[in-house]
Scaffold this motif. Structure first.
Motif, PDB file in Angstrom:
ATOM      1  N   LEU A   1     -25.668 -13.675  -7.690  1.00  0.00           N
ATOM      2  CA  LEU A   1     -25.286 -13.545  -6.618  1.00  0.00           C
ATOM      3  C   LEU A   1     -25.798 -14.039  -5.170  1.00  0.00           C
ATOM      4  CD1 LEU A   1     -23.734  -9.763  -6.763  1.00  0.00           C
ATOM      5  CD2 LEU A   1     -22.618 -11.904  -7.089  1.00  0.00           C
ATOM      6  N   TRP A   2     -27.195 -14.173  -5.577  1.00  0.00           N
ATOM      7  CA  TRP A   2     -28.062 -14.852  -4.345  1.00  0.00           C
ATOM      8  C   TRP A   2     -27.651 -16.021  -4.045  1.00  0.00           C
ATOM      9  CZ3 TRP A   2     -31.043 -12.177  -0.944  1.00  0.00           C
ATOM     10  CH2 TRP A   2     -31.275 -10.732  -1.126  1.00  0.00           C
ATOM     11  N   PRO A   3     -28.167 -16.946  -5.082  1.00  0.00           N
ATOM     12  CA  PRO A   3     -27.445 -18.532  -4.940  1.00  0.00           C
ATOM     13  C   PRO A   3     -26.158 -18.788  -4.593  1.00  0.00           C
ATOM     14  CG  PRO A   3     -28.000 -18.073  -7.180  1.00  0.00           C
ATOM     15  CD  PRO A   3     -28.465 -17.054  -6.438  1.00  0.00           C
ATOM     16  N   ALA A   4     -25.140 -17.991  -5.243  1.00  0.00           N
ATOM     17  CA  ALA A   4     -23.620 -18.118  -4.908  1.00  0.00           C
ATOM     18  C   ALA A   4     -23.474 -17.614  -3.590  1.00  0.00           C
ATOM     19  CB  ALA A   4     -22.804 -17.122  -5.844  1.00  0.00           C
ATOM     20  N   GLY A   5     -24.258 -16.625  -2.879  1.00  0.00           N
ATOM     21  CA  GLY A   5     -24.048 -16.217  -1.598  1.00  0.00           C
ATOM     22  C   GLY A   5     -24.417 -17.309  -0.472  1.00  0.00           C
ATOM     23  N   LEU A   6     -25.745 -17.850  -0.731  1.00  0.00           N
ATOM     24  CA  LEU A   6     -25.976 -19.130  -0.078  1.00  0.00           C
ATOM     25  C   LEU A   6     -24.937 -20.377   0.211  1.00  0.00           C
ATOM     26  CD1 LEU A   6     -28.067 -20.222   2.013  1.00  0.00           C
ATOM     27  CD2 LEU A   6     -29.421 -20.625  -0.103  1.00  0.00           C
TER      28      LEU A   6
ATOM     29  N   SER B   1     -16.970 -28.270   2.334  1.00  0.00           N
ATOM     30  CA  SER B   1     -16.579 -26.746   2.167  1.00  0.00           C
ATOM     31  C   SER B   1     -16.316 -26.505   0.629  1.00  0.00           C
ATOM     32  CB  SER B   1     -15.837 -26.275   2.973  1.00  0.00           C
ATOM     33  OG  SER B   1     -16.306 -26.193   4.602  1.00  0.00           O
ATOM     34  N   LEU B   2     -15.219 -27.535   0.159  1.00  0.00           N
ATOM     35  CA  LEU B   2     -14.724 -27.310  -1.089  1.00  0.00           C
ATOM     36  C   LEU B   2     -15.732 -27.524  -2.164  1.00  0.00           C
ATOM     37  CD1 LEU B   2     -12.103 -26.898  -2.467  1.00  0.00           C
ATOM     38  CD2 LEU B   2     -11.890 -29.403  -2.686  1.00  0.00           C
ATOM     39  N   LEU B   3     -16.569 -28.544  -2.180  1.00  0.00           N
ATOM     40  CA  LEU B   3     -17.568 -28.409  -2.796  1.00  0.00           C
ATOM     41  C   LEU B   3     -18.643 -27.253  -3.068  1.00  0.00           C
ATOM     42  CD1 LEU B   3     -18.912 -32.185  -2.347  1.00  0.00           C
ATOM     43  CD2 LEU B   3     -17.562 -31.289  -4.464  1.00  0.00           C
ATOM     44  N   MET B   4     -18.946 -26.646  -1.730  1.00  0.00           N
ATOM     45  CA  MET B   4     -19.833 -25.440  -1.920  1.00  0.00           C
ATOM     46  C   MET B   4     -19.155 -24.331  -2.593  1.00  0.00           C
ATOM     47  SD  MET B   4     -22.659 -26.581  -0.650  1.00  0.00           S
ATOM     48  CE  MET B   4     -22.118 -28.435  -1.522  1.00  0.00           C
ATOM     49  N   LEU B   5     -17.721 -24.211  -2.192  1.00  0.00           N
ATOM     50  CA  LEU B   5     -17.036 -23.152  -2.857  1.00  0.00           C
ATOM     51  C   LEU B   5     -16.997 -23.443  -4.287  1.00  0.00           C
ATOM     52  CD1 LEU B   5     -14.065 -22.993  -0.195  1.00  0.00           C
ATOM     53  CD2 LEU B   5     -15.879 -21.031  -0.701  1.00  0.00           C
ATOM     54  N   ALA B   6     -16.739 -24.492  -4.767  1.00  0.00           N
ATOM     55  CA  ALA B   6     -16.673 -24.662  -6.205  1.00  0.00           C
ATOM     56  C   ALA B   6     -17.795 -24.405  -6.940  1.00  0.00           C
ATOM     57  CB  ALA B   6     -16.084 -26.153  -6.540  1.00  0.00           C
ATOM     58  N   ALA B   7     -18.941 -24.828  -6.295  1.00  0.00           N
ATOM     59  CA  ALA B   7     -20.396 -24.621  -6.879  1.00  0.00           C
ATOM     60  C   ALA B   7     -20.606 -23.175  -6.748  1.00  0.00           C
ATOM     61  CB  ALA B   7     -21.435 -25.084  -6.090  1.00  0.00           C
ATOM     62  N   ALA B   8     -20.232 -22.174  -5.872  1.00  0.00           N
ATOM     63  CA  ALA B   8     -20.396 -20.942  -5.829  1.00  0.00           C
ATOM     64  C   ALA B   8     -19.556 -20.203  -6.900  1.00  0.00           C
ATOM     65  CB  ALA B   8     -20.031 -20.346  -4.604  1.00  0.00           C
ATOM     66  N   ALA B   9     -18.573 -20.427  -7.217  1.00  0.00           N
ATOM     67  CA  ALA B   9     -17.688 -19.984  -8.049  1.00  0.00           C
ATOM     68  C   ALA B   9     -18.269 -20.074  -9.599  1.00  0.00           C
ATOM     69  CB  ALA B   9     -16.155 -20.452  -7.896  1.00  0.00           C
ATOM     70  N   LEU B  10     -18.468 -21.331  -9.696  1.00  0.00           N
ATOM     71  CA  LEU B  10     -19.013 -21.734 -10.894  1.00  0.00           C
ATOM     72  C   LEU B  10     -20.208 -21.033 -11.297  1.00  0.00           C
ATOM     73  CD1 LEU B  10     -18.519 -23.420 -13.542  1.00  0.00           C
ATOM     74  CD2 LEU B  10     -19.427 -25.334 -12.377  1.00  0.00           C
ATOM     75  N   CYS B  11     -21.074 -21.133 -10.332  1.00  0.00           N
ATOM     76  CA  CYS B  11     -22.321 -20.171 -10.561  1.00  0.00           C
ATOM     77  C   CYS B  11     -22.205 -19.044 -11.047  1.00  0.00           C
ATOM     78  CB  CYS B  11     -23.237 -20.255  -9.047  1.00  0.00           C
ATOM     79  SG  CYS B  11     -24.756 -19.320  -9.052  1.00  0.00           S
ATOM     80  N   VAL B  12     -21.309 -18.088 -10.611  1.00  0.00           N
ATOM     81  CA  VAL B  12     -20.959 -16.759 -10.802  1.00  0.00           C
ATOM     82  C   VAL B  12     -20.134 -16.588 -12.118  1.00  0.00           C
ATOM     83  CG1 VAL B  12     -19.828 -14.704 -10.383  1.00  0.00           C
ATOM     84  CG2 VAL B  12     -20.981 -16.060  -8.742  1.00  0.00           C
ATOM     85  N   LEU B  13     -19.140 -17.763 -12.322  1.00  0.00           N
ATOM     86  CA  LEU B  13     -18.524 -17.478 -13.464  1.00  0.00           C
ATOM     87  C   LEU B  13     -19.485 -17.851 -14.697  1.00  0.00           C
ATOM     88  CD1 LEU B  13     -15.159 -19.284 -12.423  1.00  0.00           C
ATOM     89  CD2 LEU B  13     -15.427 -16.983 -13.050  1.00  0.00           C
ATOM     90  N   LEU B  14     -20.421 -18.758 -14.471  1.00  0.00           N
ATOM     91  CA  LEU B  14     -21.284 -19.065 -15.755  1.00  0.00           C
ATOM     92  C   LEU B  14     -22.066 -17.852 -16.315  1.00  0.00           C
ATOM     93  CD1 LEU B  14     -22.867 -22.283 -14.632  1.00  0.00           C
ATOM     94  CD2 LEU B  14     -21.684 -21.967 -16.619  1.00  0.00           C
ATOM     95  N   GLN B  15     -22.129 -17.007 -15.393  1.00  0.00           N
ATOM     96  CA  GLN B  15     -22.955 -15.778 -15.893  1.00  0.00           C
ATOM     97  C   GLN B  15     -22.025 -14.644 -16.970  1.00  0.00           C
ATOM     98  OE1 GLN B  15     -25.884 -16.170 -14.647  1.00  0.00           O
ATOM     99  NE2 GLN B  15     -25.190 -17.918 -13.431  1.00  0.00           N
TER     100      GLN B  15
ATOM    101  N   ILE C   1     -29.106 -22.219 -15.244  1.00  0.00           N
ATOM    102  CA  ILE C   1     -27.763 -23.143 -14.951  1.00  0.00           C
ATOM    103  C   ILE C   1     -27.233 -22.977 -13.689  1.00  0.00           C
ATOM    104  CG2 ILE C   1     -25.681 -24.253 -16.017  1.00  0.00           C
ATOM    105  CD1 ILE C   1     -27.003 -23.471 -18.857  1.00  0.00           C
ATOM    106  N   GLY C   2     -26.761 -21.761 -13.422  1.00  0.00           N
ATOM    107  CA  GLY C   2     -26.191 -21.282 -12.152  1.00  0.00           C
ATOM    108  C   GLY C   2     -26.934 -21.704 -11.058  1.00  0.00           C
ATOM    109  N   GLY C   3     -28.298 -21.209 -10.883  1.00  0.00           N
ATOM    110  CA  GLY C   3     -29.376 -21.744  -9.952  1.00  0.00           C
ATOM    111  C   GLY C   3     -29.255 -23.002  -9.732  1.00  0.00           C
ATOM    112  N   ALA C   4     -29.168 -23.977 -10.752  1.00  0.00           N
ATOM    113  CA  ALA C   4     -29.434 -25.412 -10.501  1.00  0.00           C
ATOM    114  C   ALA C   4     -28.048 -25.643  -9.727  1.00  0.00           C
ATOM    115  CB  ALA C   4     -29.324 -26.281 -12.084  1.00  0.00           C
ATOM    116  N   LEU C   5     -27.024 -25.071  -9.774  1.00  0.00           N
ATOM    117  CA  LEU C   5     -26.043 -25.658  -9.227  1.00  0.00           C
ATOM    118  C   LEU C   5     -26.238 -25.631  -7.502  1.00  0.00           C
ATOM    119  CD1 LEU C   5     -22.944 -24.069 -10.905  1.00  0.00           C
ATOM    120  CD2 LEU C   5     -23.330 -26.388 -10.816  1.00  0.00           C
ATOM    121  N   LEU C   6     -26.920 -24.532  -7.096  1.00  0.00           N
ATOM    122  CA  LEU C   6     -27.260 -24.422  -5.783  1.00  0.00           C
ATOM    123  C   LEU C   6     -28.285 -25.555  -5.290  1.00  0.00           C
ATOM    124  CD1 LEU C   6     -27.740 -22.864  -2.842  1.00  0.00           C
ATOM    125  CD2 LEU C   6     -29.629 -21.513  -4.050  1.00  0.00           C
ATOM    126  N   THR C   7     -29.353 -25.608  -6.045  1.00  0.00           N
ATOM    127  CA  THR C   7     -30.340 -26.931  -5.723  1.00  0.00           C
ATOM    128  C   THR C   7     -29.936 -28.221  -5.753  1.00  0.00           C
ATOM    129  OG1 THR C   7     -32.004 -25.407  -6.959  1.00  0.00           O
ATOM    130  CG2 THR C   7     -32.718 -27.629  -6.509  1.00  0.00           C
TER     131      THR C   7
END
Length: 521
Positions: free
Chosen positions: A347-352, A392-406, A419-425
């Motif tokens: 939730l932390w990287p997804a929130g950012l 914005s669309l790219l960031m939203l997609a990355a956030a959703a994928l970060c959570v869904l991967l979990q 892997i989810g954290g790598a999406l943020l970085t």
């Protein structure tokens, strides 16, 4: 039936870790212009060293530069002699140092704990937002953090094994750190090891280690020659400029407007450790029982000293806190190896990522309230870039994928989180930072290349972009413009200059020519 999660074999994990280090530290380091002020200043000082063939003293725009010792300039000089004067060459020493830093963490944790924790600690270090930034930056900090990591890991290993060879490793690392950034490379290892040995009631062993004649001699052989030669050439100016101004004065007061409250580093840590911020809070559960482990004591002493010392310092910069991140990554590796559910941490990287997705809306709301023409031009540039790449669309997609991967059961929870954290970085490194470079620094580079092509002599007024010197291949005077001058400035300063000929303008960066005759204002 719930499918079981699978962990890849050791070779696959090591290959994945190597790929992660490459992507976080090396991929794209030559694709964007240098960032000012720091990257531009370091790179220009190295370029001037190449041109002047003075390999002892650094200069910036023809003036003495005592900000840092010599090691990073020598490393950059070797790189640009090999690969030419370009962004990749200036940044490559930092990327290599960061890779060795990651390797030092891996080897230390594997020796002290186990290989699983070693892989996790190294992966989280590579993914840290702040670490990935300095690893790709043409500055001295990646080299310093490598030296600090090696020195302190060696001192802990000496405490555990009692082998003197580790003292020599520690003092050699401190010597190179002293040559890279100065006394901080001694201060942190000495104070942290003192506090740790004190906690173990082994101060006599600490004094024996610190006063080892061979170790001291090794340190002096590495660090002292340059300091002696620099003092012989520059005299008291070197003492005043380097030791007093850029070391003592940085702690006693604010330099160049870099100040902050005692709470300054709290948000720095929370953001800088991303995507691992959730693990940071987990460190403080069951703390009393964990402190029975000497490695936990050592790591917490290390981080706490860095946090307290730089919180008390008059000059505050975000990258100072990275000096205390290595011990956190070591502890994060242990924490991550035990998790059974990763979605809360994600939730932390997804929130950012969600906050980044909202950035265009925030900037659009701020625009009408901005009176400064330069800030308006920069914000317009960012908004245009964000719209062009669907930010914005790219960031939203990355956030959703970060959570869904979990919630992917076939992957073990620690690997899901990585892997989810790598999406943020990766979103930050390959989308946000290049965008910032295009808006903030590409105009400086383009103006400099124009000046170089046309053979223009430049006056830099009310702005300071050292990267301009790198790209133009020449110096610039910093003074009020006179008739006939070609001036690099910002759009909000043009009104003070009166009628001018615009040679170049983009995102608020202006290159203009003054009329040959004074005009009445």
């Amino acid at each position: 039936m719930k499918p079981e999660s699978q962990t890849p074999n050791r070779n696959t994990l090591l290959a994945g870790l190597a790929l992660l280090v490459f992507l976080c530290f090396f991929a794209g380091i030559g694709s964007g212009p240098l960032f000012d002020v720091d990257e531009g200043a370091f790179s220009e000082a190295t370029r001037e060293m190449l041109v002047s063939k003075n390999y002892l003293t650094t200069y910036l725009n023809g003036a003495l530069r005592f900000d840092k010792p010599i090691l990073i300039y020598w490393l950059q000089l070797l790189s640009i002699k090999t690969f030419g004067i370009n962004e990749l060459a200036f940044r490559l020493p930092s990327a290599i140092a960061a890779a060795f830093w990651a390797g030092a963490i891996y080897l230390f944790v594997r020796r002290e704990r186990n290989e699983t924790e070693a892989m996790f600690a190294t992966a989280l270090m590579a993914l840290s937002l702040q670490v990935s930034i300095i690893a790709k930056a043409a500055i001295a900090d990646a080299v310093l953090n490598l030296c600090l990591a090696v020195a302190l890991a060696a001192l802990f290993t000496h405490w555990r094994t009692k082998r003197r060879s580790w003292i020599y490793v520690a003092f050699a690392a401190m010597g190179f750190g002293m040559l890279d950034k100065g006394p901080v490379a001694i201060l942190i290892p000495v104070v942290v090891s003192f506090l740790f040995f004190l906690a173990q009631k082994e101060l006599k062993a600490w004094f024996r280690a610190m006063l080892n004649p061979t170790a001291i001699a090794l340190f002096l052989v590495i660090a002292l020659p340059w300091y002696i030669l620099e003092y012989r050439e520059q005299g008291q100016a070197f003492i005043d400029g380097f030791f007093l101004k850029h070391n003592v004065s940085r702690f006693k007061g604010s330099m160049e407007g870099h100040s902050g409250s005692l709470l300054y580093y709290i948000p720095v840590v929370l953001i800088g450790l991303m995507p691992s911020t959730g693990l940071f809070f987990g460190l403080f559960t069951r703390l009393r029982s964990r402190l029975a482990d000497p490695l936990w004591q050592f790591c917490l002493i290390w981080f706490a000293f860095v946090f307290v010392f730089f919180s008390l310092s008059g000059t505050k910069l975000p990258h100072y806190m990275i000096y205390g991140y290595t011990p956190l990554f070591i502890l994060f590796g242990a924490e991550l190896s035990k998790i059974e559910r990763s979605w809360l941490l994600a939730l932390w990287p997804a929130g950012l990522l969600l906050l980044l997705a909202a950035l265009p809306l925030v900037l659009a709301q701020l625009m009408p309230s901005m009176d400064n023409l330069f800030i308006q031009a920069q914000l317009q540039g960012f908004l245009a870039e964000m719209a062009a790449i669907h930010f914005s669309l790219l960031m939203l997609a990355a956030a959703a994928l970060c959570v869904l991967l979990q919630f992917l059961p076939v992957i073990a929870p620690p690997l899901r989180f990585i892997i989810g954290g790598a999406l943020l970085t990766f979103s930050f490194n390959f989308v946000a930072m290049p965008m910032a470079a295009r808006v903030m620094q590409a105009p400086v580079k383009e103006a400099a290349l124009l000046a170089r092509k046309e053979g223009l002599k430049i006056v830099m007024w009310e702005v300071y972009y050292p990267s301009f010197f790198v790209y133009s291949g020449s110096f610039a005077e910093r003074r009020f413009p006179e008739p006939g001058d070609v001036v690099l400035t910002s759009i909000d300063r043009l009104e003070k200059l009166g009628p001018v000929e615009r040679l170049y303008g983009k995102h608020g960066i202006m290159l203009v020519r003054m009329p040959t005759q004074p005009t009445s204002r």
